[in-house]
Design a protein around this motif. Structure first.
Motif, PDB file in Angstrom:
ATOM      1  N   ARG A  46       0.829  -1.201   0.000  1.00 17.53           N
ATOM      2  CA  ARG A  46       0.000   0.000   0.000  1.00 17.53           C
ATOM      3  C   ARG A  46       0.868   1.258   0.000  1.00 17.53           C
ATOM      4  NH1 ARG A  46      -4.251   1.736  -1.989  1.00 17.53           N
ATOM      5  NH2 ARG A  46      -5.397  -0.095  -1.228  1.00 17.53           N
ATOM      6  N   THR A  49       2.108   1.878  -3.572  1.00 24.00           N
ATOM      7  CA  THR A  49       1.109   2.436  -4.483  1.00 24.00           C
ATOM      8  C   THR A  49       0.806   3.894  -4.122  1.00 24.00           C
ATOM      9  OG1 THR A  49      -0.707   1.540  -3.142  1.00 24.00           O
ATOM     10  CG2 THR A  49       0.075   0.193  -4.977  1.00 24.00           C
ATOM     11  N   ASP A  50       0.748   4.183  -2.837  1.00 28.33           N
ATOM     12  CA  ASP A  50       0.518   5.574  -2.417  1.00 28.33           C
ATOM     13  C   ASP A  50       1.644   6.480  -2.898  1.00 28.33           C
ATOM     14  OD1 ASP A  50      -1.807   4.800  -1.166  1.00 28.33           O
ATOM     15  OD2 ASP A  50      -0.983   4.829   0.870  1.00 28.33           O
ATOM     16  N   PRO A  65      -2.435  -2.965  -4.987  1.00 27.12           N
ATOM     17  CA  PRO A  65      -1.459  -3.543  -4.065  1.00 27.12           C
ATOM     18  C   PRO A  65      -1.836  -4.973  -3.681  1.00 27.12           C
ATOM     19  CG  PRO A  65      -2.920  -2.041  -2.886  1.00 27.12           C
ATOM     20  CD  PRO A  65      -3.284  -1.946  -4.337  1.00 27.12           C
TER      21      PRO A  65
END
Length: 269
Positions: A46, A49-50, A65
């Protein structure tokens, strides 16, 4: 490198939370692909991806993710089943996740030398389980991120865990040779690539200086492009196709490795 659109294509990148894997995910997404971003934990995936959304301006909808610790084969199986269920058609699998072998001989809970499992056996299992998604339509391919160090290696057939004689560089090189040999498996069209010595956590294995992770990733992404013709089992040193170590293309070695890997992961070869 070609800048053709990859819109409509779905690519899984293992080990995509840092280094070459993260840059590969970025470059693929920038060209329009939907990227399945694999990390060891859900938190790491995560965060990756953020980061891509925040720093590269990538649409969040292009990134998914996913997590699995490759030191646990049960998690690899769960990951594969999730992908087949949610993405029944997968265009490309980039087998990138990797680790340097530790100083001391270390076995996973599955009983395998940890670098051999994380760098090769987990990818072998994942590829086998994802075969239905990769072959649901013509053109599916696998890109194994290997290493020039595969040329220094030998596979210890009677002792792949190197319990009798362990050296971390030899263990790492063996995992890279196995990954390179596996590209010649006929079930799914696959190639392997040495992206060059890059400034990642693995750089100390190669020396003190390396190119950027983005430069290494560009060589990986080029091979994900359907406009780039590939031959099953081919090996690339960056963007040049060259002959791999002799053992990597021997039919007997390919068969023997498939048998060994299948036994170690509990999957029919």
């Amino acid at each position: 490198m070609s800048s053709s659109s990859l819109s409509g294509r779905t690519v899984l990148v293992t080990g995509a939370t840092s280094g070459i894997g993260l840059e590969t995910a970025r470059l693929l997404a920038e060209r329009g692909a939907t990227v399945l971003v694999h990390g060891r934990t859900a938190e790491e995936a995560r965060a990756a991806t953020d980061r891509l959304v925040a720093t590269a301006g990538i649409e969040a909808a292009q990134l998914r993710p996913l997590c699995a610790d490759f030191a646990h084969l049960d998690e690899v199986k769960q990951l594969a089943h999730q992908i087949v269920r949610e993405h029944p058609h997968l265009d490309v699998l980039v087998n990138n996740a990797g680790m340097a072998a530790p100083e001391r001989h270390t076995l996973t809970a599955d009983g395998n030398e940890i670098a051999f499992q994380v760098n090769f056996l987990a990818h072998y299992l994942l590829t086998c389980l994802l075969e239905p998604a990769l072959t649901s339509e013509p053109g599916g391919r696998v890109v194994n991120v290997s290493s020039s160090l595969h040329r220094t290696a030998s596979i210890q057939w009677s002792d792949p865990n190197r319990a009798r004689r362990y050296a971390r560089l030899a263990a790492y090189a063996q995992s890279q040779l196995a990954l390179t040999v596996f590209a010649a498996d006929p079930r799914v069209t696959a190639v392997s690539v040495h992206p060059g010595a890059c400034e990642t956590s693995l750089l100390p294995l190669y020396g003190h200086q390396g190119r950027s992770a983005a430069e290494g990733a560009a060589h990986v992404v080029r091979l994900c492009d359907p406009g780039v013709e590939i031959v099953n089992g081919a090996y690339y040193d960056r963007d040049e196709r060259v002959a791999p170590a002799t053992a990597a293309t021997e039919e007997r070695t390919v068969r023997r490795l498939n048998k060994l890997a299948g036994e170690l992961v509990g999957q029919d070869a």
